[in-house]
Write an enzyme that holds these catalytic residues in place. Structure first.
Site, PDB file in Angstrom:
ATOM      1  N   ARG A 156      -0.974   0.604  -1.091  1.00  7.15           N
ATOM      2  CA  ARG A 156      -1.443  -0.851  -1.624  1.00  7.15           C
ATOM      3  C   ARG A 156      -2.611  -0.761  -1.915  1.00  7.15           C
ATOM      4  O   ARG A 156      -3.752  -0.006  -1.447  1.00  7.15           O
ATOM      5  CB  ARG A 156      -1.555  -1.797  -0.196  1.00  7.15           C
ATOM      6  CG  ARG A 156      -2.277  -3.114  -0.556  1.00  7.15           C
ATOM      7  CD  ARG A 156      -2.184  -4.135   0.291  1.00  7.15           C
ATOM      8  NE  ARG A 156      -0.969  -4.642   0.317  1.00  7.15           N
ATOM      9  CZ  ARG A 156      -0.539  -5.774   1.099  1.00  7.15           C
ATOM     10  NH1 ARG A 156      -1.552  -6.693   1.513  1.00  7.15           N
ATOM     11  NH2 ARG A 156       0.560  -6.391   0.764  1.00  7.15           N
ATOM     12  N   HIS A 168       3.845  -7.074  -6.847  1.00  5.79           N
ATOM     13  CA  HIS A 168       4.035  -6.892  -5.606  1.00  5.79           C
ATOM     14  C   HIS A 168       5.695  -6.559  -5.423  1.00  5.79           C
ATOM     15  O   HIS A 168       6.335  -7.315  -5.006  1.00  5.79           O
ATOM     16  CB  HIS A 168       3.577  -7.948  -4.976  1.00  5.79           C
ATOM     17  CG  HIS A 168       3.556  -8.116  -3.358  1.00  5.79           C
ATOM     18  ND1 HIS A 168       3.931  -6.728  -2.675  1.00  5.79           N
ATOM     19  CD2 HIS A 168       3.049  -8.733  -2.375  1.00  5.79           C
ATOM     20  CE1 HIS A 168       3.610  -6.966  -1.420  1.00  5.79           C
ATOM     21  NE2 HIS A 168       3.175  -8.158  -1.209  1.00  5.79           N
ATOM     22  N   GLN A 209       7.605  -6.888  -2.291  1.00  6.69           N
ATOM     23  CA  GLN A 209       7.973  -8.356  -1.697  1.00  6.69           C
ATOM     24  C   GLN A 209       8.892  -9.015  -2.380  1.00  6.69           C
ATOM     25  O   GLN A 209       9.703  -9.993  -2.110  1.00  6.69           O
ATOM     26  CB  GLN A 209       6.635  -9.114  -2.118  1.00  6.69           C
ATOM     27  CG  GLN A 209       6.546 -10.737  -1.710  1.00  6.69           C
ATOM     28  CD  GLN A 209       6.441 -10.801  -0.235  1.00  6.69           C
ATOM     29  OE1 GLN A 209       5.827 -10.344   0.444  1.00  6.69           O
ATOM     30  NE2 GLN A 209       7.538 -11.661   0.467  1.00  6.69           N
ATOM     31  N   ASP A 243       1.603 -18.876  -4.100  1.00  5.11           N
ATOM     32  CA  ASP A 243       1.029 -17.851  -3.373  1.00  5.11           C
ATOM     33  C   ASP A 243      -0.473 -18.277  -3.486  1.00  5.11           C
ATOM     34  O   ASP A 243      -0.674 -19.253  -4.025  1.00  5.11           O
ATOM     35  CB  ASP A 243       1.350 -16.575  -4.332  1.00  5.11           C
ATOM     36  CG  ASP A 243       0.441 -15.409  -3.807  1.00  5.11           C
ATOM     37  OD1 ASP A 243       0.113 -15.360  -2.583  1.00  5.11           O
ATOM     38  OD2 ASP A 243       0.269 -14.387  -4.484  1.00  5.11           O
ATOM     39  N   CYS A 264       4.924 -15.768  -0.038  1.00  3.62           N
ATOM     40  CA  CYS A 264       4.767 -14.481   0.716  1.00  3.62           C
ATOM     41  C   CYS A 264       4.185 -14.282   1.724  1.00  3.62           C
ATOM     42  O   CYS A 264       4.231 -13.280   2.592  1.00  3.62           O
ATOM     43  CB  CYS A 264       4.357 -13.339  -0.616  1.00  3.62           C
ATOM     44  SG  CYS A 264       2.823 -13.730  -1.046  1.00  3.62           S
ATOM     45  N   ARG A 309      11.132  -8.254   4.257  1.00  2.95           N
ATOM     46  CA  ARG A 309      10.394  -7.193   4.064  1.00  2.95           C
ATOM     47  C   ARG A 309      10.854  -6.060   4.583  1.00  2.95           C
ATOM     48  O   ARG A 309      11.048  -4.837   4.149  1.00  2.95           O
ATOM     49  CB  ARG A 309       9.002  -7.374   4.422  1.00  2.95           C
ATOM     50  CG  ARG A 309       8.143  -8.671   3.676  1.00  2.95           C
ATOM     51  CD  ARG A 309       8.121  -8.076   2.165  1.00  2.95           C
ATOM     52  NE  ARG A 309       7.416  -6.882   1.683  1.00  2.95           N
ATOM     53  CZ  ARG A 309       5.919  -6.897   1.979  1.00  2.95           C
ATOM     54  NH1 ARG A 309       5.203  -7.780   2.034  1.00  2.95           N
ATOM     55  NH2 ARG A 309       5.388  -5.778   1.539  1.00  2.95           N
TER      56      ARG A 309
HETATM   57  N1  NVA Z   1      -1.297 -12.453  -4.368  1.00  6.57           N
HETATM   58  C1  NVA Z   1      -1.710 -12.133  -3.081  1.00  6.57           C
HETATM   59  C2  NVA Z   1      -0.717 -11.727  -2.444  1.00  6.57           C
HETATM   60  C3  NVA Z   1      -1.016 -11.286  -0.991  1.00  6.57           C
HETATM   61  C4  NVA Z   1       0.364 -10.726  -0.097  1.00  6.57           C
HETATM   62  C5  NVA Z   1      -3.140 -11.103  -3.088  1.00  6.57           C
HETATM   63  O1  NVA Z   1      -3.109 -10.144  -3.690  1.00  6.57           O
HETATM   64  O2  NVA Z   1      -3.872 -11.227  -2.271  1.00  6.57           O
HETATM   65  N1   CP Z   2       3.142 -10.720   1.646  1.00  8.99           N
HETATM   66  C1   CP Z   2       2.187  -9.512   2.132  1.00  8.99           C
HETATM   67  O1   CP Z   2       2.390  -8.578   1.379  1.00  8.99           O
HETATM   68  O2   CP Z   2       1.555  -9.715   3.099  1.00  8.99           O
HETATM   69  P1   CP Z   2       0.547  -8.822   3.878  1.00  8.99           P
HETATM   70  O3   CP Z   2      -0.588  -8.917   3.137  1.00  8.99           O
HETATM   71  O4   CP Z   2       0.284  -9.344   5.040  1.00  8.99           O
HETATM   72  O5   CP Z   2       0.920  -7.577   3.843  1.00  8.99           O
END
Ligand code: NVA
Ligand code: CP
Length: 309
Positions: A101, A128, A131, A224, A264, A292
């Site tokens: 990540r 993502h 997801q 989101d 998500c 997931r």
């Molecule tokens: N768009 C959000 C998704 C979190 C799972 C982010 O990148 O923070």
């Molecule tokens: N949806 C998702 O990726 O959640 P986290 O940021 O908790 O991993």
């Protein structure tokens, strides 16, 4: 040759469908497949916070017979101290796969370039894709199919979830609508890539600025956070700009009567979605979060079968 999963369109329509079918199998028989028996180790690296991704990868790797090695960038040499490429050279001799990540997509490409073990994008600023495998699995479970369904994503059209909906939805043959202010739309390059995929699969891509128009009669409504990780400094201007895209009951009433709602997570109730929608009868968010696990196990199994020895 080793396959990586850095963006949703790294899978062809047939491959995406194969992985979703495998996820169904693994969901029904959670401990029956052990491609990581040894046990082999999978490195799971986080430059950003996480609950769902950390848990679902750690549990999924254990379910597959392996050992998860969770690495925080802050306590490793990654993150400015050592290149992604050098890190990959070290890891590939010891682990079966690398899950990361991070921020920029370029780092993931560097990590994957020439690397013998699969590299998986566990969220970047642009996409993502893990997801989306879970979201597609969830939509199919609740609606029986994917191709031909219409999904609308509302809010930050340029964020990782919106852009992954464009690519993965098009790959699945869905009609994907993005509703966002003009200045927060998806990258034209991603829209072009998704449009080209949709032309092959029978799906379509449409961009809207009017949220009501965008959700009229649709099968799936998605939103989101308006403030993705790394954008915290823009919070005030984003909250001011995105108000019209909040998913509330009056917006949901414009969608198909049996429309489902996905997010998500984590969610900011009262911002991108009202509590009575996300906690209401049309919401499938807990199935989505559980999926997931099953989707990523299927992805890892599929990639491991194709990895070089
Ligand atoms: N768009 C959000 C998704 C979190 C799972 C982010 O990148 O923070
Ligand atoms: N949806 C998702 O990726 O959640 P986290 O940021 O908790 O991993």
């Amino acid at each position: 040759m080793t396959r990586h999963f850095l963006r949703d369109d790294d899978l062809s329509p047939a491959e995406q469908s194969e992985i979703l079918a495998l996820a169904d199998t693994l969901k029904k028989d959670r401990f029956g497949h052990k491609p990581l028996a040894g046990p082999k180790t999978v490195a799971v690296i986080f430059d950003k916070s996480s609950t769902r991704t950390r848990v679902s990868f750690a549990v999924g790797i254990a379910d597959l017979g392996g050992v998860p090695l969770i690495i925080s960038t802050a306590s490793s040499q990654l993150g400015g101290k050592e290149t992604a490429s050098d890190t990959a050279r070290v890891l590939e001799r010891q682990v079966a796969a690398i899950v990361w990540r991070t921020y920029g997509q370029a780092g993931l490409e560097e990590m994957a370039h020439g690397t013998r073990v699969p590299v998986i994008n566990a969220l970047s600023d642009d996409f993502h894709p893990c997801q989306l495998l879970a979201d597609l699995l969830t939509i199919r479970e609740h609606r029986g199919r994917l191709a031909g369904l219409t999904v609308t994503f509302l809010g930050d059209g340029g964020n990782n979830m919106a852009q992954s909906y464009l690519l993965a939805g098009a790959t699945a043959g869905m009609h994907v609508r993005i509703a966002s202010p003009n200045e927060y739309g998806p990258s034209p390059r991603v829209v072009a890539d998704a449009t080209a995929i949709a032309a092959q699969t029978g799906g379509s891509i449409t961009l809207f600025t009017d949220p009501g128009e965008a959700v009229k009669g649709v099968d799936v409504v998605v939103t989101d956070t308006w403030v993705s990780m790394g954008m915290e400094a823009e919070k005030a201007e984003r909250v001011a700009r995105f108000g019209a895209y909040r998913v509330d009951q009056s917006l949901m009433s414009l969608a198909a009567p049996d429309a489902i709602f996905l997010h998500c997570l984590p969610a900011d109730r009262g911002f991108e979605v009202q509590a009575d929608v996300i906690d209401g009868a049309q919401s499938v968010i807990w199935d989505q979060a559980e999926n997931r696990l099953h989707a990523q196990k299927a992805l890892m199994l599929w990639l491991l079968e194709r990895a070089e020895d």
